[in-house]
Design an enzyme around this catalytic site. Structure first.
Site: not given
Length: 148
Positions: A53, A55, A79, A88
């Site tokens: 993701h 991040e 998330c 994350c």
């Protein structure tokens, strides 16, 4: 929020726009910026389902540099569940980032507000709805699918 906060969220939006929503499907497009002392030190975006993701991508790009005390700007709430790449929220907490700016809340009921709660419980300062309309506009298909 400061003028710089808006500027950095616009940069996060720019990161998310590096891919189309169909490339990330069934996941949303997300962009992330990490700053320290008002300078961008890393960037990331979600490329496609099953990959890091935004991040995590931005955190990994830092390499051995510590983001301790940094700020993170992300277009969508981080998330909060394990998934293919790990939550994350966990990565942000363990990184030492002190402050997170979120464009829009994740409409997915699995995450909706949970990521924010987890970060705040970890004593990270969280700001929400920064350029929310622009961030929400990144993912019309994803957002619609979450409200069916």
């Amino acid at each position: 929020m400061t003028e710089s906060d808006y500027k950095f969220m616009k940069e996060a939006i720019y990161e998310a726009q590096k891919v189309t929503e169909t490339q990330t499907s069934p996941n949303p497009r997300v962009g992330c910026i990490i700053t320290h002392k008002d300078k961008i030190i890393s960037r990331g975006f979600h490329k496609k389902a099953g990959t890091d993701h935004a991040e995590k991508m931005a955190l990994k790009k830092l390499g051995n540099s510590s983001p301790k005390g940094a700020k993170l700007y992300v277009t969508l709430e981080p998330c909060s569940t394990q998934g293919n790449t790990g939550a994350c929220c966990d990565a942000i907490i363990s990184s030492g980032i002190l402050e997170v700016f979120i464009g829009t809340i994740d409409p997915n009921p699995i995450h909706n507000g949970k990521g924010i709660s987890i970060l705040r419980e970890a004593k990270i300062k969280v700001h929400t709805h920064l350029l929310a309309e622009e961030c929400e506009a990144l993912n019309p298909i994803f957002n619609k699918s979450m409200h069916l």
